[in-house]
Design a protein around this motif. Structure first.
Motif, short mmCIF file in Angstrom:
data_model
loop_
_atom_site.label_atom_id
_atom_site.label_comp_id
_atom_site.label_asym_id
_atom_site.label_seq_id
_atom_site.Cartn_x
_atom_site.Cartn_y
_atom_site.Cartn_z
N TYR A 465 57.14 -60.10 -11.96
CA TYR A 465 56.68 -59.06 -12.89
C TYR A 465 55.27 -58.58 -12.53
O TYR A 465 54.99 -57.38 -12.54
CB TYR A 465 56.69 -59.61 -14.31
CG TYR A 465 56.29 -58.57 -15.34
CD1 TYR A 465 57.21 -57.67 -15.83
CD2 TYR A 465 54.97 -58.48 -15.78
CE1 TYR A 465 56.86 -56.69 -16.74
CE2 TYR A 465 54.59 -57.51 -16.70
CZ TYR A 465 55.54 -56.62 -17.17
OH TYR A 465 55.17 -55.66 -18.06
N THR A 466 54.39 -59.55 -12.19
CA THR A 466 53.02 -59.17 -11.89
C THR A 466 52.94 -58.28 -10.65
O THR A 466 52.19 -57.30 -10.61
CB THR A 466 52.16 -60.44 -11.68
OG1 THR A 466 52.26 -61.26 -12.85
CG2 THR A 466 50.70 -60.08 -11.45
N ALA A 467 53.69 -58.62 -9.61
CA ALA A 467 53.58 -57.90 -8.36
C ALA A 467 54.35 -56.58 -8.37
O ALA A 467 53.95 -55.63 -7.68
CB ALA A 467 54.09 -58.78 -7.21
N TYR A 468 55.43 -56.49 -9.13
CA TYR A 468 56.32 -55.33 -9.01
C TYR A 468 56.29 -54.39 -10.21
O TYR A 468 56.44 -53.18 -10.07
CB TYR A 468 57.75 -55.83 -8.77
CG TYR A 468 58.69 -54.75 -8.30
CD1 TYR A 468 58.61 -54.26 -6.99
CD2 TYR A 468 59.67 -54.23 -9.14
CE1 TYR A 468 59.47 -53.27 -6.55
CE2 TYR A 468 60.54 -53.25 -8.70
CZ TYR A 468 60.42 -52.76 -7.40
OH TYR A 468 61.27 -51.78 -6.96
N PHE A 469 56.09 -54.97 -11.40
CA PHE A 469 56.18 -54.14 -12.60
C PHE A 469 54.85 -53.94 -13.31
O PHE A 469 54.67 -52.94 -14.03
CB PHE A 469 57.17 -54.77 -13.60
CG PHE A 469 58.59 -54.80 -13.11
CD1 PHE A 469 59.36 -53.65 -13.10
CD2 PHE A 469 59.16 -55.97 -12.64
CE1 PHE A 469 60.67 -53.66 -12.66
CE2 PHE A 469 60.46 -56.00 -12.19
CZ PHE A 469 61.23 -54.84 -12.19
N MET A 470 53.93 -54.86 -13.20
CA MET A 470 52.69 -54.80 -13.98
C MET A 470 51.79 -53.69 -13.47
O MET A 470 51.73 -53.41 -12.26
CB MET A 470 51.97 -56.16 -13.92
CG MET A 470 50.76 -56.26 -14.84
SD MET A 470 50.04 -57.92 -14.85
CE MET A 470 51.23 -58.78 -15.88
N ALA A 471 51.05 -53.11 -14.41
CA ALA A 471 50.09 -52.07 -14.06
C ALA A 471 48.98 -52.66 -13.19
O ALA A 471 48.55 -53.78 -13.41
CB ALA A 471 49.50 -51.46 -15.33
N PRO A 472 48.51 -51.91 -12.17
CA PRO A 472 47.48 -52.44 -11.28
C PRO A 472 46.23 -52.93 -12.01
O PRO A 472 45.66 -53.97 -11.65
CB PRO A 472 47.17 -51.26 -10.36
CG PRO A 472 48.42 -50.44 -10.37
CD PRO A 472 48.99 -50.58 -11.75
N ALA A 473 45.80 -52.21 -13.02
CA ALA A 473 44.59 -52.62 -13.75
C ALA A 473 44.81 -53.95 -14.45
O ALA A 473 43.91 -54.82 -14.45
CB ALA A 473 44.21 -51.54 -14.76
N ALA A 613 53.85 -66.77 -4.23
CA ALA A 613 55.00 -65.90 -4.42
C ALA A 613 54.57 -64.47 -4.76
O ALA A 613 55.17 -63.49 -4.28
CB ALA A 613 55.90 -66.46 -5.52
N GLU A 614 53.54 -64.34 -5.58
CA GLU A 614 53.07 -63.00 -5.95
C GLU A 614 52.52 -62.26 -4.75
O GLU A 614 52.79 -61.05 -4.57
CB GLU A 614 51.99 -63.14 -7.04
CG GLU A 614 51.75 -61.91 -7.87
CD GLU A 614 50.77 -60.94 -7.22
OE1 GLU A 614 50.69 -59.79 -7.66
OE2 GLU A 614 50.07 -61.37 -6.28
N ASP A 615 51.79 -62.95 -3.89
CA ASP A 615 51.29 -62.32 -2.66
C ASP A 615 52.43 -61.90 -1.77
O ASP A 615 52.39 -60.81 -1.14
CB ASP A 615 50.37 -63.29 -1.92
CG ASP A 615 49.02 -63.46 -2.61
OD1 ASP A 615 48.65 -62.58 -3.41
OD2 ASP A 615 48.35 -64.48 -2.37
N ALA A 616 53.47 -62.74 -1.68
CA ALA A 616 54.62 -62.40 -0.83
C ALA A 616 55.34 -61.17 -1.34
O ALA A 616 55.73 -60.28 -0.56
CB ALA A 616 55.58 -63.59 -0.75
N ILE A 617 55.54 -61.08 -2.64
CA ILE A 617 56.24 -59.93 -3.21
C ILE A 617 55.38 -58.67 -3.12
O ILE A 617 55.87 -57.58 -2.77
CB ILE A 617 56.63 -60.23 -4.67
CG1 ILE A 617 57.61 -61.40 -4.72
CG2 ILE A 617 57.24 -59.00 -5.34
CD1 ILE A 617 57.87 -61.93 -6.11
#
Length: 743
Positions: A465-473, A613-617
Motif C-alpha cells: 500500500y505504501t509503495a503503490y497506493f499511498m500519496a507521495p507526501a 519489500a517497500e523499496d523493492a515494490i
C-alpha cells in the motif's frame, strides 16, 4: 577554452574517474572478502570448540608393580588425585600404596576377630563405605578416607582406614555365614541385608541425633522381608532405601519395596546365561547387570499404572561384549559410564545415556581378577592373577554426547518413557545432564513461525500500500516512521512484552480473540460504508490518503473489544476464560507464551520486512505499471500481474531476512516466554530457543566442560541453519530475478 584543452580536461576527468572507480572497486572487494573471512573465522572457531566433544577415548600404560599380599584382591580403589591406591584382600589385609611405584604407605589387618570374610558390599563409590560379611553371621563396616594437608606448601595426602560405627561388627544372623551382602547408609538409617543359606536376613539401625550433644545413637529393628520363590545370589539396596533388588544366579529377579516389605515386580534379567556382575550406576537409580554370555543390561524402576504396586523394573539399554563375560565391572564415580574387562584383559568403556562404546582395548595384563577406576575417571587400575598391578591413564573428556543423544529421544533415569529433554544443571550431585537439541530447535522454529505469522502479512501488505497506493507526501512521513521502529532496542520490547503485554493478554483473553475476528470485519464494514457515501463527499479525501481514515476505526474496535472483554468472559466462560481453556478444552495456558512472543517479535521484525519489500515494490520501473494501465488493466490487476512479479525477488529477500532476524532473536524470547525447553505447538505455551539458551547459560558454565562445548555446538547449529536458509533464499531470489527480469 580551445577544443584541445576541452579534450585534455575531459581526458583527465575520465582518468580520475577511472582511478576513483578502481579505488571504490578495490575497497568494496576488500570489504566483501573481509566479511567472508570473518564469517569463516567464526565457523572455524566454533568447530575448534566443539570438535573435542566427538573425540574418541584413549588409554595408555602408566606403571606396573607387584602387590605384597599373596591373597587375591577383594576390593580395589583410588583416591581423588589418583596418586594413592587402596587394596583389600580376601583375608582382611588392607593396604594403601603409591600408584607411581607400588610402595606401601600404610597397611593394617581388619579386626575380624577370627572370622573369615565370605562376602563384600560397597555402599557407593562416592561414600567409599564398604561392608564385609563374615562367617560368624556378623558384618564389619569400614571406610577408606584421605586427608589432604599442605606443610611447607607441599601437598601431602594421608590415607586412613576408618570404622564409622566402631571396630565391633554388627550381628546380622547369629552363627550363620553371610554369603552375600547389601548395605545402604544415609542420614536417617543404616540398612544391612544379607543372604545366608538361601535366606534373606535384614536389619535397620535408625539414627537418632541428640539435640544438645549432636551424638548419634542407633536403634536396631529387624526387617520382616518376604519369603522368596527363587534362590538369591545377589542383593543390592537402593540409596533411598526404598527398593531391594534380589537377583538369582540364573538371572531371575525380585523387586522388593522395603517400606511396604512386599514383592513389587518379578522377572528375568536376560534370556540365557548366568549372572556374573551387578552394580549400581552413579546415584543408585540404574542397575547394571552382566551375564556370562557377554551382555550388560541397564535397568531401573519406572511407574506402571497397569500394576497394582504401581512400579516395575524396566530394561532400558543393553551393551554387548563380544568376547564373552566380564571378569570385573566398575562404574564411574561422577558420570553414568562404566568399564568392563574380560578375564583375558580386553577392556570396554561404555557410556549409558549416549548408548556408546567409547573404547575397546586389549590391555595385555594377563588373567584379570580385579579392576578399579579413579574418581575423576582418568586412571584405571588392574590386578592380574599373579598379583601384579598395572595402572593406565585414561582420556575420556566428553562421553555424554552423541548425535543420537542430541536429536533422538533418550530414556533418562526416573522418566516413564524416552523423551526429548534439555536440563543442563540441577542441585543434586547425582544429577545427569540432559542435552537434547530437539526442544531448543523446535522452540526456535515455533517462535519464528508465530512471529512471521503476525509480521509477514502486515509488513508485506503495508509495503504494497505504501509503495503503490499511498500519496507521495504521506509516504515520505510514514516510511521513515516505520523504519524508526527498528531502532527500538529489543530488550525494551522484551521488557514491555514480559511485564505489560503478557499480563494484559492474560487478563483480556476474550478481547484478544474477538480482536482477531472483529478488526478485519470492522475495516471491511467501514470500507463498504465509505463506498456507499456520495461521490461528492468522498472526493474531499484525495487518493492515497484513505489510510488515515482507518486509524480511528482501528482504535475504536480495539477499545470496544477491551471494554467488552469482562462482560464476554462472564457470559461465555463463567468469568474465567483461562480455566475454560484448561479444564474444558484441555489446552494448557502459560502467561508468557508464543502468542506474546509472536506479537512482540513481530513488532520487531515488521520494520525489516517492510523496508526491504517497500523499496523493492517502489523500485519497479513506472513505465511497466503505466503501460499496464494504458492497456486497460485496473490498478489491482497491474499490481498483481506486473508490479508484484517484478518485485518478487526483493519481497522474498525481505521475508528471508525477517525470518533470519526472528530465528536469531534473543532478548524478546528470553524475557517474554517462560523459557522452558518443551516441545508443544500450543500457542499458549512457552518455549526456549537456541539463541536464548546460549544467552542464559553461557555465563554460568565451566570453561571447556561438556556443557560449555554443547553451547558452542548450539551456536554452530544456529549458524548452519541461518547459512542454509540464506543459501536457499539467495537461490530462489536469483531464479525469480531471472524469470521476471525481462518484464
Amino acid at each position: 577554452m580551445s577544443q584541445s584543452e576541452v579534450r585534455a580536461t575531459a581526458s583527465a576527468y575520465r582518468k580520475w574517474r577511472q582511478v576513483k572507480d578502481g579505488i571504490a572497486t578495490t575497497t568494496i572487494t576488500a570489504g566483501g572478502i573481509g566479511v567472508l573471512f570473518a564469517i569463516l573465522l567464526i565457523f572455524f572457531y566454533l568447530l575448534y570448540e566443539i570438535m573435542p566433544l566427538f573425540q574418541s577415548a584413549s588409554i595408555k600404560a602408566d606403571s606396573q608393580f607387584a602387590t605384597a599380599s599373596e591373597s587375591p584382591a577383594l576390593y580395589l580403589a583410588m583416591e581423588e588425585q589418583a596418586e594413592i591406591g587402596f587394596r583389600l584382600d580376601s583375608k582382611g589385609y588392607a593396604e594403601f600404596f603409591q600408584l607411581s611405584d607400588g610402595s606401601v604407605s600404610s597397611a593394617s589387618d581388619l579386626p575380624l576377630q577370627g572370622a573369615g570374610i565370605l562376602s563384600f558390599a560397597l555402599e557407593s563409590e562416592e561414600s567409599r563405605l564398604f561392608a564385609l560379611g563374615l562367617s560368624d553371621g556378623k558384618v564389619l563396616i569400614a571406610k577408606h578416607d584421605y586427608r589432604t594437608s599442605y606443610p611447607n606448601d607441599q601437598r601431602v595426602i594421608t590415607p586412613v582406614l576408618r570404622y564409622p560405627y566402631g571396630e565391633q561388627a554388627f550381628l546380622l544372623a547369629e552363627d550363620m555365614p553371610i554369603e552375600q551382602l547389601g548395605i545402604s547408609d544415609n542420614d536417617d538409617a543404616l540398612i544391612i541385608i544379607g543372604i545366608s543359606k538361601g535366606t534373606l536376613f535384614g536389619r535397620r539401625w535408625v539414627k537418632e541425633e541428640d539435640f544438645l550433644s549432636e551424638e548419634v545413637t542407633l536403634s536396631e529393628e529387624e526387617l520382616l522381608l518376604p519369603k522368596l520363590d527363587i534362590v538369591p545370589s545377589r542383593v543390592l539396596i537402593g540409596p533411598a532405601q526404598q527398593w531391594l533388588y534380589v537377583l538369582a544366579a540364573d538371572g531371575g529377579f525380585r523387586l522388593i519395596d522395603l517400606r511396604k516389605q512386599v514383592v513389587t515386580d518379578r522377572g528375568y534379567l536376560f534370556d540365557n546365561g548366568k549372572l556374573s556382575q551387578a552394580r549400581f550406576l552413579l546415584g543408585g537409580i540404574s542397575l547394571l547387570v552382566a551375564s556370562d554370555h557377554g551382555s550388560v543390561g541397564q535397568w531401573f524402576v519406572v511407574r506402571d499404572k497397569e500394576r497394582e504396586s504401581g512400579y516395575k523394573l524396566q530394561p532400558v539399554r543393553s551393551f554387548e561384549i563380544p568376547d564373552g563375560g566380564s571378569a570385573a565391572l566398575v562404574t564411574e564415580h561422577r558420570r553414568k559410564g562404566f568399564v568392563s574387562i574380560s578375564p583375558q584383559g580386553q577392556l570396554d568403556l561404555f557410556y549409558t545415556t549416549s548408548h556408546r562404546r567409547l573404547l575397546r582395548k586389549d590391555l595385555d595384563v594377563g588373567s584379570v581378577r580385579a579392576l578399579a577406576i579413579s574418581p575423576r575417571a582418568n586412571k584405571i587400575l588392574v590386578e592380574n592373577s599373579n598379583g601384579g598391578l598395572a595402572s593406565f591413564d585414561l582420556h575420556n573428556e566428553h562421553p555424554e554426547l552423541s548425535w543420537t543423544a542430541l536429536w533422538s529421544k533418550v530414556w533418562y533415569e526416573s522418566y516413564p518413557e524416552p523423551d526429548y529433554v534439555w536440563q543442563s544443571s540441577a542441585s543434586s550431585n547425582d544429577f545427569e545432564p540432559k542435552y537434547s537439541f530437539a526442544p531448543l530447535a523446535f522452540g526456535t522454529l515455533k517462535a519464528a513461525f508465530y512471529a512471521m505469522l503476525i509480521a509477514a502479512p502486515l509488513a508485506i501488505c503495508g509495503a504494497i500500500y505504501t509503495a503503490y497506493f499511498m500519496a507521495p507526501a504521506l509516504r515520505r512521513k510514514t516510511k521513515p516512521l516505520i523504519e524508526l521502529m527498528e531502532a527500538l532496542p529489543t530488550v525494551i520490547l522484551g521488557f514491555l512484552a514480559g511485564l505489560w503485554l503478557a499480563p494484559f493478554i492474560e487478563k483480556n483473553l476474550p478481547a484478544v480473540f474477538s480482536l482477531f475476528l472483529l478488526l478485519p470485519v470492522g475495516i471491511l464494514l467501514f470500507a463498504w460504508s465509505w463506498s456507499k457515501l456520495p461521490s461528492t463527499f468522498r472526493r474531499h479525501v484525495p487518493d492515497g490518503w484513505h489510510s488515515l481514515l482507518l486509524v480511528p476505526v482501528v482504535l475504536l474496535v480495539v477499545m470496544g473489544c477491551v471494554e467488552m472483554s469482562a462482560p464476554m468472559e462472564r457470559w461465555f466462560f463463567n468469568g474465567d476464560m483461562r480455566s475454560w481453556l484448561t479444564n474444558d478444552i484441555g489446552v494448557s495456558f502459560d502467561q508468557r507464551n508464543a502468542l506474546v512472543v509472536g506479537i512482540a517479535m513481530g513488532f520487531a521484525v515488521i520494520p525489516t520486512i517492510f523496508s526491504i519489500a517497500e523499496d523493492a515494490i517502489f523500485s519497479v520501473p513506472k513505465h511497466l505499471s503505466y503501460g499496464s494501465l494504458a492497456l486497460g488493466a485496473t490498478p489491482w490487476q497491474s499490481l498483481v500481474g506486473v508490479v508484484m512479479p517484478t518485485a518478487s525477488p526483493g519481497i522474498f529477500s525481505a521475508l528471508m531476512i525477517g525470518m533470519g532476524r526472528a530465528v536469531g532473536e534473543t532478548m524478546i524470547v528470553l524475557m517474554a516466554t517462560g523459557n522452558t525447553p518443551i516441545m508443544d505447538a500450543n500457542i499458549f505455551e512457552g518455549m526456549r530457543t537456541l539463541a536464548a539458551n546460549i544467552a542464559v547459560e553461557i555465563g554460568e558454565t565451566e570453561v571447556d566442560s561438556s556443557h560449555y562445548r554443547v553451547l558452542f555446538l548450539a551456536a554452530f547449529v544456529l549458524f548452519m541453519f541461518t547459512f542454509a536458509v540464506n543459501t536457499v533464499a539467495e537461490t530462489v531470489r536469483q531464479r525469480l530475478r531471472m524469470r521476471y527480469g525481462n518484464l
